[in-house]
Design an enzyme around this catalytic site. Structure first.
Site, PDB file in Angstrom:
ATOM      1  N   ASP A  10      -2.644  -0.175 -49.461  1.00  0.00           N
ATOM      2  CA  ASP A  10      -1.658  -0.858 -48.624  1.00  0.00           C
ATOM      3  C   ASP A  10      -1.749  -0.216 -47.229  1.00  0.00           C
ATOM      4  O   ASP A  10      -2.439   0.778 -47.036  1.00  0.00           O
ATOM      5  CB  ASP A  10      -0.246  -0.678 -49.214  1.00  0.00           C
ATOM      6  N   SER A  11      -0.998  -0.788 -46.303  1.00  0.00           N
ATOM      7  CA  SER A  11      -0.944  -0.200 -44.963  1.00  0.00           C
ATOM      8  C   SER A  11      -0.163   1.119 -44.964  1.00  0.00           C
ATOM      9  O   SER A  11      -0.271   1.893 -44.012  1.00  0.00           O
ATOM     10  CB  SER A  11      -0.242  -1.168 -44.013  1.00  0.00           C
ATOM     11  N   TYR A  42       0.638  -3.560 -40.610  1.00  0.00           N
ATOM     12  CA  TYR A  42      -0.394  -4.602 -40.574  1.00  0.00           C
ATOM     13  C   TYR A  42       0.197  -5.937 -40.087  1.00  0.00           C
ATOM     14  O   TYR A  42      -0.509  -6.759 -39.521  1.00  0.00           O
ATOM     15  CB  TYR A  42      -0.956  -4.832 -41.986  1.00  0.00           C
ATOM     16  N   GLY A  43       1.490  -6.133 -40.379  1.00  0.00           N
ATOM     17  CA  GLY A  43       2.140  -7.443 -40.179  1.00  0.00           C
ATOM     18  C   GLY A  43       1.886  -8.133 -38.850  1.00  0.00           C
ATOM     19  O   GLY A  43       1.606  -9.328 -38.821  1.00  0.00           O
ATOM     20  N   CYS A  73      -0.702  -5.242 -51.124  1.00  0.00           N
ATOM     21  CA  CYS A  73      -0.359  -5.573 -49.748  1.00  0.00           C
ATOM     22  C   CYS A  73      -0.453  -7.091 -49.630  1.00  0.00           C
ATOM     23  O   CYS A  73      -1.523  -7.666 -49.886  1.00  0.00           O
ATOM     24  CB  CYS A  73      -1.378  -4.885 -48.838  1.00  0.00           C
ATOM     25  N   ASN A  74       0.645  -7.713 -49.327  1.00  0.00           N
ATOM     26  CA  ASN A  74       0.664  -9.185 -49.302  1.00  0.00           C
ATOM     27  C   ASN A  74      -0.220  -9.759 -48.207  1.00  0.00           C
ATOM     28  O   ASN A  74      -0.887 -10.761 -48.396  1.00  0.00           O
ATOM     29  CB  ASN A  74       2.088  -9.690 -49.114  1.00  0.00           C
ATOM     30  N   GLU A 152       8.910   2.771 -43.213  1.00  0.00           N
ATOM     31  CA  GLU A 152       7.974   3.859 -42.889  1.00  0.00           C
ATOM     32  C   GLU A 152       8.680   5.014 -42.169  1.00  0.00           C
ATOM     33  O   GLU A 152       8.289   6.164 -42.292  1.00  0.00           O
ATOM     34  CB  GLU A 152       6.816   3.328 -42.034  1.00  0.00           C
ATOM     35  N   CYS A 183       6.453  -8.642 -49.420  1.00  0.00           N
ATOM     36  CA  CYS A 183       5.810  -7.472 -48.788  1.00  0.00           C
ATOM     37  C   CYS A 183       6.140  -6.302 -49.701  1.00  0.00           C
ATOM     38  O   CYS A 183       7.301  -6.147 -50.118  1.00  0.00           O
ATOM     39  CB  CYS A 183       6.375  -7.232 -47.388  1.00  0.00           C
ATOM     40  N   THR A 184       5.137  -5.499 -50.025  1.00  0.00           N
ATOM     41  CA  THR A 184       5.365  -4.439 -51.013  1.00  0.00           C
ATOM     42  C   THR A 184       6.283  -3.325 -50.502  1.00  0.00           C
ATOM     43  O   THR A 184       6.757  -2.506 -51.286  1.00  0.00           O
ATOM     44  CB  THR A 184       4.014  -3.837 -51.467  1.00  0.00           C
ATOM     45  N   HIS A 185       6.523  -3.288 -49.208  1.00  0.00           N
ATOM     46  CA  HIS A 185       7.510  -2.326 -48.689  1.00  0.00           C
ATOM     47  C   HIS A 185       8.945  -2.752 -49.046  1.00  0.00           C
ATOM     48  O   HIS A 185       9.841  -1.895 -49.075  1.00  0.00           O
ATOM     49  CB  HIS A 185       7.431  -2.229 -47.160  1.00  0.00           C
TER      50      HIS A 185
HETATM   51  N1  DGL Z   1       3.111  -3.781 -47.429  1.00  0.00           N
HETATM   52  C1  DGL Z   1       2.216  -4.726 -46.825  1.00  0.00           C
HETATM   53  C2  DGL Z   1       2.476  -6.124 -47.309  1.00  0.00           C
HETATM   54  O1  DGL Z   1       2.798  -6.265 -48.469  1.00  0.00           O
HETATM   55  C3  DGL Z   1       1.935  -4.559 -45.350  1.00  0.00           C
HETATM   56  C4  DGL Z   1       3.097  -4.464 -44.462  1.00  0.00           C
HETATM   57  C5  DGL Z   1       2.747  -4.109 -43.018  1.00  0.00           C
HETATM   58  O2  DGL Z   1       2.063  -3.101 -42.803  1.00  0.00           O
HETATM   59  O3  DGL Z   1       3.150  -4.839 -42.123  1.00  0.00           O
HETATM   60  O4  DGL Z   1       2.302  -7.086 -46.593  1.00  0.00           O
END
Ligand code: DGL
Length: 270
Positions: A10-11, A42-43, A73-74, A152, A183-185
């Site tokens: 993931d990011s 990453y978004g 990571c989606n 984060e 989003c996994t966060h």
């Molecule tokens: N956790 C990631 C996702 O599921 C990336 C989120 C990010 O870095 O913006 O999309």
């Protein structure tokens, strides 16, 4: 069967919500985790750049002996899954969007809300997969660009987190019968989301794809075992900081050791 070593990336911290599930489902497989914190979030990045990162990290995980890679990571799942499957046909590559939609199929009837990063929303990946798997279902996608930086920075449980949850939930309130955390966060913000929803008088049905994503990955490495394998954590950011973050997410008593990786000419090196 691919090698019983699962690579997950993931990011940043978010993919640990999938690792948590992989550990609790105790497949016996070793797990190698890469947090690309040099590039988080990453978004907001161009989707082509996400594809490049996702392919390079998957190559690295293959070099480390992973026969299975989970894009936890989606946004990577939305943009890079097919590219990586074609580029690295000798490994099994899984995303989180199909598992999320399979979980939503078991949820209450009605419109499906999706909270995700701006990139995932702009890719329209959830709308496409939901249209195929749940035809006729109304899909409401909401981009939540403040969430990943909040998680984060360790700001969950603060007034800032609650305020962001309130704003992003507002367009979904009274519209969505269930809510996919795209989003996994975001599962790390669940207490804030629930507090904001309950202040609106809303009992949300929430879909966290992690459990189904872990089941899918484990099924590709063979029959479920009874023990958890070894977990190896790495980050392209600061190892000590990520160790402390991982300790909190995984509920460990002490911070685990973390290997620092570096990007060099488009490749990850140890
Ligand atoms: N956790 C990631 C996702 O599921 C990336 C989120 C990010 O870095 O913006 O999309």
């Amino acid at each position: 069967m691919p090698s019983a070593r699962i690579g997950v990336f993931d990011s940043g911290l978010g993919g640990l919500t999938v690792v948590r599930e992989l550990l609790s489902q105790a497949s016996g497989a070793d797990i190698l985790y890469v947090a690309d914190q040099a590039h988080v979030p990453y978004g907001p990045r161009p989707l082509e750049q996400i594809r490049v990162f996702a392919e390079a990290i998957s190559r690295y995980l293959r070099e480390q002996g992973c026969g299975t890679v989970v894009m936890a990571c989606n946004i990577s799942s939305a943009t890079a899954l097919e590219t990586v499957r074609v580029a690295l046909p000798d490994i099994q590559c899984h995303g989180v969007i199909e598992p999320a939609v399979r979980s939503a199929m078991l949820g209450p009837p009605g419109a499906v809300g999706v909270m995700a990063t701006a990139g995932t929303v702009s890719s329209r990946a959830y709308s496409r997969v939901l249209a195929r798997s749940m035809p006729g279902t109304q899909v409401i996608e909401v981009a939540c660009p403040e969430f990943v930086p909040i998680v984060e920075a360790g700001l969950t449980g603060t007034a800032e987190a609650l305020d962001a949850c309130r704003r992003y939930l507002a367009p979904l309130r009274g519209q969505a019968a269930q809510l996919i955390l795209g989003c996994t966060h975001y599962p790390l913000l669940l207490p804030d989301l629930q507090a904001a929803a309950s202040a609106m008088g809303w009992t949300m049905h929430v879909v966290d794809p992690a459990a189904e994503a872990a089941r899918e990955a484990i099924s590709s490495v063979g029959p479920a075992g009874t023990t958890a394998g070894r977990l190896v954590l790495s980050t392209t950011g600061d190892g000590a900081r990520f160790g402390a973050q991982a300790r909190a997410v995984l509920g460990y008593a002490v911070a685990p050791a973390v290997t620092e990786l570096r990007w060099q000419d488009g490749r990850l090196t140890g």
